[in-house]
Design a protein around this motif. Structure first.
Motif, short mmCIF file in Angstrom:
data_model
loop_
_atom_site.label_atom_id
_atom_site.label_comp_id
_atom_site.label_asym_id
_atom_site.label_seq_id
_atom_site.Cartn_x
_atom_site.Cartn_y
_atom_site.Cartn_z
N PHE A 164 6.92 -6.28 4.22
CA PHE A 164 5.63 -6.80 4.25
C PHE A 164 5.03 -7.05 5.24
CE2 PHE A 164 8.02 -7.62 0.37
CZ PHE A 164 7.14 -7.83 -0.58
N ASN A 165 3.88 -6.34 5.62
CA ASN A 165 3.12 -6.70 7.01
C ASN A 165 1.78 -7.71 6.39
OD1 ASN A 165 1.29 -6.60 8.68
ND2 ASN A 165 2.06 -4.86 9.67
N LEU A 166 2.18 -8.84 6.46
CA LEU A 166 1.06 -10.05 6.11
C LEU A 166 -0.19 -9.92 7.06
CD1 LEU A 166 3.06 -12.91 4.93
CD2 LEU A 166 2.73 -10.72 3.95
N ASN A 167 0.06 -9.45 8.14
CA ASN A 167 -1.22 -9.20 9.22
C ASN A 167 -2.27 -8.19 8.67
OD1 ASN A 167 0.61 -9.99 11.97
ND2 ASN A 167 -0.34 -11.22 11.04
N LYS A 168 -1.84 -7.30 7.89
CA LYS A 168 -2.65 -6.19 7.39
C LYS A 168 -2.66 -6.39 5.75
CE LYS A 168 -1.62 -2.91 10.99
NZ LYS A 168 -3.02 -2.87 11.35
N MET A 169 -2.00 -7.05 5.30
CA MET A 169 -1.92 -7.59 3.86
C MET A 169 -1.39 -6.02 3.19
SD MET A 169 -2.21 -10.63 2.69
CE MET A 169 -2.90 -10.60 1.26
N GLN A 170 -0.17 -5.69 3.38
CA GLN A 170 0.37 -4.51 3.08
C GLN A 170 1.73 -4.46 2.88
OE1 GLN A 170 -1.26 -1.43 6.08
NE2 GLN A 170 -2.90 -0.98 4.92
N VAL A 171 2.27 -3.50 2.15
CA VAL A 171 3.49 -3.49 1.63
C VAL A 171 3.74 -2.18 1.78
CG1 VAL A 171 3.33 -3.22 -0.69
CG2 VAL A 171 5.40 -3.92 0.19
N PHE A 172 5.11 -1.76 2.52
CA PHE A 172 5.65 -0.37 2.44
C PHE A 172 6.95 -0.28 2.08
CE2 PHE A 172 2.70 -1.55 6.10
CZ PHE A 172 1.94 -0.34 6.04
N GLY A 173 7.60 0.87 1.86
CA GLY A 173 9.09 0.84 1.42
C GLY A 173 9.39 2.07 0.83
N THR A 174 10.63 2.03 0.11
CA THR A 174 11.20 3.31 -0.50
C THR A 174 11.81 2.82 -1.85
OG1 THR A 174 12.95 5.18 -0.61
CG2 THR A 174 13.41 3.07 0.81
N ASP A 175 11.58 3.95 -2.81
CA ASP A 175 12.07 3.56 -4.09
C ASP A 175 13.34 3.96 -4.41
OD1 ASP A 175 11.79 6.01 -4.69
OD2 ASP A 175 9.97 5.90 -5.75
N SER A 176 14.13 4.61 -3.26
CA SER A 176 15.52 5.26 -3.24
C SER A 176 15.29 6.73 -3.14
CB SER A 176 16.36 4.81 -4.23
OG SER A 176 16.04 6.08 -5.50
N CYS A 177 13.88 7.10 -3.43
CA CYS A 177 13.74 8.69 -3.47
C CYS A 177 12.25 8.82 -2.57
CB CYS A 177 13.58 9.36 -4.68
SG CYS A 177 13.10 11.28 -4.74
N ASN A 178 11.58 8.30 -2.97
CA ASN A 178 10.18 8.41 -2.44
C ASN A 178 9.42 7.19 -1.64
OD1 ASN A 178 8.92 10.88 -3.36
ND2 ASN A 178 9.57 10.18 -5.29
N ARG A 179 8.78 7.49 -0.42
CA ARG A 179 8.23 6.37 0.01
C ARG A 179 7.00 5.84 -0.61
NH1 ARG A 179 8.84 10.25 3.92
NH2 ARG A 179 6.63 10.72 3.99
N LEU A 180 6.86 4.67 -0.37
CA LEU A 180 5.65 3.98 -1.19
C LEU A 180 4.97 2.92 -0.34
CD1 LEU A 180 6.50 0.60 -1.91
CD2 LEU A 180 8.06 1.89 -3.24
N SER A 181 3.77 2.85 -0.43
CA SER A 181 2.78 1.92 0.33
C SER A 181 1.71 1.49 -0.62
CB SER A 181 2.52 2.58 1.48
OG SER A 181 1.47 3.60 1.09
N GLY A 182 1.08 0.26 -0.28
CA GLY A 182 -0.05 -0.19 -0.91
C GLY A 182 -0.45 -1.47 -0.43
N GLY A 183 -1.45 -2.06 -1.10
CA GLY A 183 -2.09 -3.35 -0.53
C GLY A 183 -1.68 -4.67 -1.28
N ILE A 184 -1.74 -5.65 -0.53
CA ILE A 184 -1.40 -6.95 -1.25
C ILE A 184 -2.76 -7.52 -1.51
CG2 ILE A 184 -0.09 -9.03 -0.92
CD1 ILE A 184 1.59 -7.80 1.07
N GLU A 185 -3.27 -7.87 -2.63
CA GLU A 185 -4.56 -8.42 -3.04
C GLU A 185 -4.62 -9.88 -2.87
OE1 GLU A 185 -5.83 -6.56 -6.52
OE2 GLU A 185 -6.01 -4.61 -5.75
N ALA A 186 -3.49 -10.55 -3.32
CA ALA A 186 -3.46 -12.09 -3.28
C ALA A 186 -2.19 -12.37 -3.08
CB ALA A 186 -4.19 -12.53 -4.51
N LEU A 187 -1.94 -13.58 -2.16
CA LEU A 187 -0.52 -13.97 -1.90
C LEU A 187 -0.58 -15.59 -1.63
CD1 LEU A 187 2.45 -13.29 -1.24
CD2 LEU A 187 1.57 -12.67 1.19
N GLY A 188 0.22 -16.30 -1.91
CA GLY A 188 0.48 -17.76 -1.70
C GLY A 188 0.81 -18.46 -2.91
#
Length: 247
Positions: A164-188
């Motif tokens: 989790f990168n809260l400064n950019k409100m983004q999430v990155f990672g892997t699902d065990s096979c593929n890399r994934l990424s996306g935005g965090i629209e709301a948090l708290g």
């Protein structure tokens, strides 16, 4: 024959001398209208924003008088201007009273805001653990099952993880096979809302773990933090993903 006219003019001039003169206080009140007091929430972490260059901005929102006790997690806005006398500390949600003053054009420096913000008082300051999400987390349980056996029997299978990168409100990672990424629209306040998640398109021999992880991630509505553990929950507040913090 001109005397009546002369007398009339003298009376008129005398009356004008007693007309109400402009009150100095009136013009002062007009000037005061350039200033106002406002109540704001300030979030517990800053966001990356673009000014002259990349910088960190506060996240703020005006206090909703219909719900003055809690900010709306979907209503945060970037705040580019400094707040005079405000000693901001990461990890705390603030409610503050500000004085907002619109400056005359001749007092505004080049490339600066025409509005000055000054802190009047801090009305509330509450510790907020949301910033702890800003880290890397490795999956330990999926839908209530320990994933160690699934990892152990396949040397090529990576452990799913999220960063989790809260400064950019983004999430990155892997699902065990593929890399994934996306935005965090709301948090708290224990709630989280992901945007659309994009993944790479590798085809691994065993996609069962990857598919189940992605399906669970799309159901996430809430989060809980406890020591070094992160739990993501669905709309029924059932635990569907558990992670451990990666050092």
């Amino acid at each position: 024959m001109y005397k009546p006219l002369s007398i009339f003019l003298l009376i008129l001039l005398a009356g004008c001398s007693h007309m109400t003169q402009p009150d100095k206080n009136t013009s002062m009140k007009a000037d005061d209208q350039t200033s106002s007091e406002q109540l704001y929430w300030v979030n517990s972490w800053q966001r990356t924003c673009q000014g002259v260059g990349e910088m960190l901005c506060l996240q703020v929102q005006k206090v909703n008088q219909n719900n003055p006790k809690n900010p709306d997690i979907e209503s945060w806005q970037l705040f580019y201007a400094p707040i005079e006398d405000f000693d901001y500390e990461l990890g705390y949600v603030y409610q503050i009273r500000l004085k907002k003053t619109r400056l005359p054009a001749e007092q505004v420096p080049a490339d600066a805001s025409s509005i000055r913000y000054e802190l009047i008082e801090v009305l509330d300051k509450q510790a907020d653990e949301t910033l702890r999400l800003h880290d890397i987390w490795a999956l330990t349980e999926l839908n209530g099952r320990d994933i160690e056996p699934m990892i152990a029997h396949n040397d090529r299978q990576q452990r799913p993880s999220l960063e989790f990168n809260l400064n950019k409100m983004q999430v990155f990672g892997t699902d065990s096979c593929n890399r994934l990424s996306g935005g965090i629209e709301a948090l708290g306040q224990g709630r989280i809302k992901f945007g659309a998640l994009a993944t790479t398109l590798m085809a691994c021999p065993d996609m069962k773990l990857a598919d189940e992880f992605t399906q669970a991630l799309n159901q996430v509505k809430y989060y809980q933090l406890s020591d070094l553990k992160l739990t993501l929950l669905n709309a029924d507040e059932q635990s569907i993903l558990e992670f451990k913090k990666v050092d």
